[in-house]
Design an enzyme around this catalytic site. Structure first.
Site, PDB file in Angstrom:
ATOM      1  N   SER A   1       0.854  -1.181   0.000  1.00 12.35           N
ATOM      2  CA  SER A   1       0.000   0.000   0.000  1.00 12.35           C
ATOM      3  C   SER A   1       0.887   1.227   0.000  1.00 12.35           C
ATOM      4  O   SER A   1       2.047   1.172   0.436  1.00 12.35           O
ATOM      5  CB  SER A   1      -0.901   0.016   1.242  1.00 12.35           C
ATOM      6  OG  SER A   1      -1.538   1.266   1.410  1.00 12.35           O
TER       7      SER A   1
ATOM      8  N   TYR B   1      -2.499  -0.395  10.237  1.00 14.05           N
ATOM      9  CA  TYR B   1      -2.499  -0.724   8.815  1.00 14.05           C
ATOM     10  C   TYR B   1      -1.141  -0.421   8.191  1.00 14.05           C
ATOM     11  O   TYR B   1      -0.601  -1.231   7.427  1.00 14.05           O
ATOM     12  CB  TYR B   1      -3.603   0.073   8.113  1.00 14.05           C
ATOM     13  CG  TYR B   1      -3.746  -0.225   6.639  1.00 14.05           C
ATOM     14  CD1 TYR B   1      -4.340  -1.406   6.204  1.00 14.05           C
ATOM     15  CD2 TYR B   1      -3.290   0.676   5.683  1.00 14.05           C
ATOM     16  CE1 TYR B   1      -4.474  -1.683   4.850  1.00 14.05           C
ATOM     17  CE2 TYR B   1      -3.431   0.410   4.327  1.00 14.05           C
ATOM     18  CZ  TYR B   1      -4.022  -0.774   3.928  1.00 14.05           C
ATOM     19  OH  TYR B   1      -4.151  -1.040   2.579  1.00 14.05           O
TER      20      TYR B   1
END
Length: 253
Positions: A141, A154
């Protein structure tokens, strides 16, 4: 066709980037094994591939459970005889400040986003080694490359995916196994939409996200799938250990 006669296993292929990639891989000639915890969504992906004449099958797997992952790999090898491509794509999001994050939430995020990539790689690499090579693509990501408030857990999980990719690429080069990472920016997926709506005002949050993207829009899953196709195909035959950002320019700032 870039993936003619290749066999690809894709986790989290019931929706979003995973589904778009599964459909694209099949269109490029691959036999696709769709892995997801949601049977209805997984079967939907398989159905969409078969409607277009592609070859696909579904495996219901909890990607955080070693025994289920090992069994899934065994079934895939038994059915197709080989595995050429592994796309470790399954992932979840948590929007919460660290002090409000529970241990269970932290553990669930790390198991899903990072441990699953470890497990599938662990059980598939021996097969790729015996067959003379293969390709692994991991979904990181943009938040595996930079920090972001309220995404601490995350960020930690996706940062782990990025470094897992780089280290594993060095381990596997001697076996002709390439390992790369795609780092998408904010993408129009069901998971992102539901998570934003769950914790914050959806419209204002999406507006803020888009304003921070140089290209001034969210990514489409199909756009990310095209980048994954490049990393999975022989078009990138001299690429390993790479981290490809597909984030509309966000991490270039």
């Amino acid at each position: 066709m870039l993936l003619q006669s290749k066999v690809a296993l894709i986790t989290g292929a019931g929706s979003g980037i995973g589904q778009a990639t599964a459909i694209l891989f099949a269109a490029e000639g691959a036999k696709v094994i769709v892995v997801d915890l949601d049977s209805s969504r997984g079967e939907e992906t398989v159905g969409r591939i078969r409607e277009k004449g592609g070859d696909a099958s579904f495996l219901h797997v909890d990607v955080t459970e070693p025994s289920q992952v090992e069994e899934a790999v065994t079934k895939a090898i038994s059915a197709y005889g080989r595995l050429d491509i592994l796309f470790n794509n399954v992932g979840i999001i948590l929007i919460r400040e660290l002090i409000d994050t529970t241990e269970d939430e932290w553990d669930t995020l790390l198991r899903t986003n990072l441990k699953s990539a470890f497990l599938f790689s662990k059980y598939i690499i021996p097969h790729m080694r015996r067959q003379g090579g293969g390709v692994i693509v991991n979904t990181g990501s943009e938040l595996g490359l930079v920090g972001c408030p309220s995404f601490t857990a995350y960020c930690a999980s996706k940062g782990g995916v990025v470094l897992l990719t780089r280290a594993l690429a060095l381990e596997c080069a001697k076996w002709n196994i390439r390992v790369n990472c795609i780092c998408p920016g904010s993408t129009q997926t069901r998971i992102l939409d539901s998570e934003i709506a769950r914790y914050v005002d959806r419209e204002s949050t999406i507006k803020t996200i888009v304003e921070n993207v140089p290209l001034k829009r969210l990514a489409r899953p199909e756009e990310i799938a095209r980048a994954v196709l490049y990393l999975a195909s022989d078009e990138s035959s001299y690429v390993t250990g790479a981290v490809l950002s597909a984030d509309g320019g966000t991490t270039a700032k």
